[in-house]
Design a protein around this motif. Sequence first.
Motif, PDB file in Angstrom:
ATOM      1  N   ASN A 167       0.800  -1.223   0.000  1.00 42.50           N
ATOM      2  CA  ASN A 167       0.000   0.000   0.000  1.00 42.50           C
ATOM      3  C   ASN A 167       0.831   1.270   0.000  1.00 42.50           C
ATOM      4  O   ASN A 167       0.284   2.372  -0.065  1.00 42.50           O
ATOM      5  CB  ASN A 167      -0.970   0.005   1.184  1.00 42.50           C
ATOM      6  CG  ASN A 167      -0.244  -0.100   2.515  1.00 42.50           C
ATOM      7  OD1 ASN A 167       0.853  -0.630   2.609  1.00 42.50           O
ATOM      8  ND2 ASN A 167      -0.865   0.415   3.555  1.00 42.50           N
ATOM      9  N   LYS A 170       2.697   3.833  -5.235  1.00 42.12           N
ATOM     10  CA  LYS A 170       1.783   4.713  -5.951  1.00 42.12           C
ATOM     11  C   LYS A 170       1.302   4.022  -7.223  1.00 42.12           C
ATOM     12  O   LYS A 170       2.047   3.313  -7.880  1.00 42.12           O
ATOM     13  CB  LYS A 170       2.468   6.029  -6.289  1.00 42.12           C
ATOM     14  CG  LYS A 170       2.808   6.866  -5.065  1.00 42.12           C
ATOM     15  CD  LYS A 170       3.416   8.199  -5.461  1.00 42.12           C
ATOM     16  CE  LYS A 170       3.730   9.037  -4.220  1.00 42.12           C
ATOM     17  NZ  LYS A 170       4.342  10.333  -4.588  1.00 42.12           N
ATOM     18  N   MET A 171       0.036   4.245  -7.545  1.00 43.66           N
ATOM     19  CA  MET A 171      -0.545   3.650  -8.736  1.00 43.66           C
ATOM     20  C   MET A 171       0.120   4.210  -9.991  1.00 43.66           C
ATOM     21  O   MET A 171       0.452   5.393 -10.059  1.00 43.66           O
ATOM     22  CB  MET A 171      -2.040   3.914  -8.785  1.00 43.66           C
ATOM     23  CG  MET A 171      -2.821   3.276  -7.646  1.00 43.66           C
ATOM     24  SD  MET A 171      -2.989   1.498  -7.814  1.00 43.66           S
ATOM     25  CE  MET A 171      -4.282   1.408  -9.040  1.00 43.66           C
ATOM     26  N   VAL A 180     -11.125  -0.056 -13.403  1.00 44.41           N
ATOM     27  CA  VAL A 180     -11.043   0.669 -12.128  1.00 44.41           C
ATOM     28  C   VAL A 180     -11.313   2.149 -12.371  1.00 44.41           C
ATOM     29  O   VAL A 180     -10.628   2.778 -13.185  1.00 44.41           O
ATOM     30  CB  VAL A 180      -9.656   0.483 -11.488  1.00 44.41           C
ATOM     31  CG1 VAL A 180      -9.584   1.249 -10.172  1.00 44.41           C
ATOM     32  CG2 VAL A 180      -9.359  -0.991 -11.273  1.00 44.41           C
ATOM     33  N   LYS A 182     -11.282   6.211 -11.983  1.00 42.76           N
ATOM     34  CA  LYS A 182     -10.208   7.118 -11.597  1.00 42.76           C
ATOM     35  C   LYS A 182     -10.668   8.138 -10.558  1.00 42.76           C
ATOM     36  O   LYS A 182     -10.023   9.160 -10.356  1.00 42.76           O
ATOM     37  CB  LYS A 182      -9.676   7.834 -12.837  1.00 42.76           C
ATOM     38  CG  LYS A 182      -9.135   6.889 -13.906  1.00 42.76           C
ATOM     39  CD  LYS A 182      -8.651   7.653 -15.131  1.00 42.76           C
ATOM     40  CE  LYS A 182      -8.181   6.703 -16.227  1.00 42.76           C
ATOM     41  NZ  LYS A 182      -7.705   7.438 -17.433  1.00 42.76           N
ATOM     42  N   TRP A 184     -10.742   8.952  -7.143  1.00 41.75           N
ATOM     43  CA  TRP A 184     -10.189   8.599  -5.838  1.00 41.75           C
ATOM     44  C   TRP A 184     -10.594   9.639  -4.804  1.00 41.75           C
ATOM     45  O   TRP A 184     -10.637  10.835  -5.085  1.00 41.75           O
ATOM     46  CB  TRP A 184      -8.665   8.525  -5.919  1.00 41.75           C
ATOM     47  CG  TRP A 184      -8.165   7.650  -7.007  1.00 41.75           C
ATOM     48  CD1 TRP A 184      -7.563   8.045  -8.181  1.00 41.75           C
ATOM     49  CD2 TRP A 184      -8.220   6.227  -7.067  1.00 41.75           C
ATOM     50  NE1 TRP A 184      -7.254   6.961  -8.944  1.00 41.75           N
ATOM     51  CE2 TRP A 184      -7.638   5.836  -8.296  1.00 41.75           C
ATOM     52  CE3 TRP A 184      -8.704   5.244  -6.220  1.00 41.75           C
ATOM     53  CZ2 TRP A 184      -7.521   4.498  -8.678  1.00 41.75           C
ATOM     54  CZ3 TRP A 184      -8.590   3.919  -6.594  1.00 41.75           C
ATOM     55  CH2 TRP A 184      -8.011   3.561  -7.806  1.00 41.75           C
ATOM     56  N   GLU A 186     -10.666  10.488  -0.210  1.00 44.20           N
ATOM     57  CA  GLU A 186     -10.300  10.117   1.155  1.00 44.20           C
ATOM     58  C   GLU A 186     -11.455  10.511   2.069  1.00 44.20           C
ATOM     59  O   GLU A 186     -11.391  11.474   2.827  1.00 44.20           O
ATOM     60  CB  GLU A 186      -9.006  10.831   1.566  1.00 44.20           C
ATOM     61  CG  GLU A 186      -7.759  10.325   0.853  1.00 44.20           C
ATOM     62  CD  GLU A 186      -7.337   8.944   1.352  1.00 44.20           C
ATOM     63  OE1 GLU A 186      -7.645   8.597   2.511  1.00 44.20           O
ATOM     64  OE2 GLU A 186      -6.699   8.208   0.575  1.00 44.20           O
ATOM     65  N   GLY A 205      -4.519   7.040  -0.390  1.00 44.33           N
ATOM     66  CA  GLY A 205      -4.922   6.272  -1.556  1.00 44.33           C
ATOM     67  C   GLY A 205      -4.944   7.131  -2.809  1.00 44.33           C
ATOM     68  O   GLY A 205      -5.025   8.359  -2.719  1.00 44.33           O
ATOM     69  N   PRO A 206      -4.859   6.541  -3.988  1.00 45.92           N
ATOM     70  CA  PRO A 206      -4.827   5.094  -4.215  1.00 45.92           C
ATOM     71  C   PRO A 206      -3.437   4.519  -4.032  1.00 45.92           C
ATOM     72  O   PRO A 206      -2.450   5.225  -4.111  1.00 45.92           O
ATOM     73  CB  PRO A 206      -5.274   4.979  -5.674  1.00 45.92           C
ATOM     74  CG  PRO A 206      -4.738   6.223  -6.299  1.00 45.92           C
ATOM     75  CD  PRO A 206      -4.896   7.301  -5.247  1.00 45.92           C
ATOM     76  N   GLN A 210      -1.348  -3.706  -8.096  1.00 41.51           N
ATOM     77  CA  GLN A 210      -1.373  -3.167  -9.451  1.00 41.51           C
ATOM     78  C   GLN A 210      -1.184  -4.299 -10.447  1.00 41.51           C
ATOM     79  O   GLN A 210      -0.276  -5.106 -10.305  1.00 41.51           O
ATOM     80  CB  GLN A 210      -0.254  -2.131  -9.641  1.00 41.51           C
ATOM     81  CG  GLN A 210      -0.037  -1.685 -11.081  1.00 41.51           C
ATOM     82  CD  GLN A 210      -1.169  -0.826 -11.587  1.00 41.51           C
ATOM     83  OE1 GLN A 210      -1.675  -0.001 -10.841  1.00 41.51           O
ATOM     84  NE2 GLN A 210      -1.584  -1.026 -12.815  1.00 41.51           N
TER      85      GLN A 210
END
Length: 221
Positions: A167, A170-171, A180, A182, A184, A186, A205-206, A210
């Motif tokens: 976690n 970074k994506m 998925v 986009k 995002w 919190e 996040g995210p 991956q």
Amino acid sequence: GPWKSVNAERLANASNLKDPTATRPEAMKIAKGFQVELLHTVPKDIEGSWVSICVDPQGRLIVCDQYGGLFRVTPPALGDKTPPKIEEIEVDLGEAQGLLWAFDALYVVVNKGGKYESGLYRVTDTNQDDKLDKVEQLRKINGGGEHGPHAVLLSPDGKSLHVVCGNGTKMMDPLDDARVPKLWGEDHLLPRMPDGRGFMRGVLGPGGAQRIADVLEHGPR
């Protein structure tokens, strides 16, 4: 303040301990009908600490030192008491948290924190002399440490690779066909309570797992 003296005492005691040895087979609990043999105890000062492993098509093991290079291990036949053959793989790559043999190549996931850049690499034998000699970085991965990039796995259909990341990673830019969203956010019902000692503080996040789907969609290229 008071903890300084306690930690100093613990470190002093730890320095007097012997290097840990491999677990004895007789100390293991194993399934009925199986047996365990100790083939090799890794000398830390020479071969480091092995943290990843895979098997090549000849049944040999590929392993990697957490802070060093790659090794190839040829185990003896069953019943043979000969020590395994340990060979250093002479390529400029190491510190791998993930290893996989697929598509006639060794795939290596490096976790940032040392000499090599985080990412997914491919190592191949270009002249068919049974020695890996070429290193290619296929994809950079923005992450490191224990919460960074780790295992690389063959997909269920056998056509692509999956890289498992912690976690703290970074994506990357999503693929065009990614399902998925986009969007995002919190969102919290209660105020955020970051770790008091600063661990992962500010990492939002995210992040995490991956899928690397475009590496080998149609086999080797």
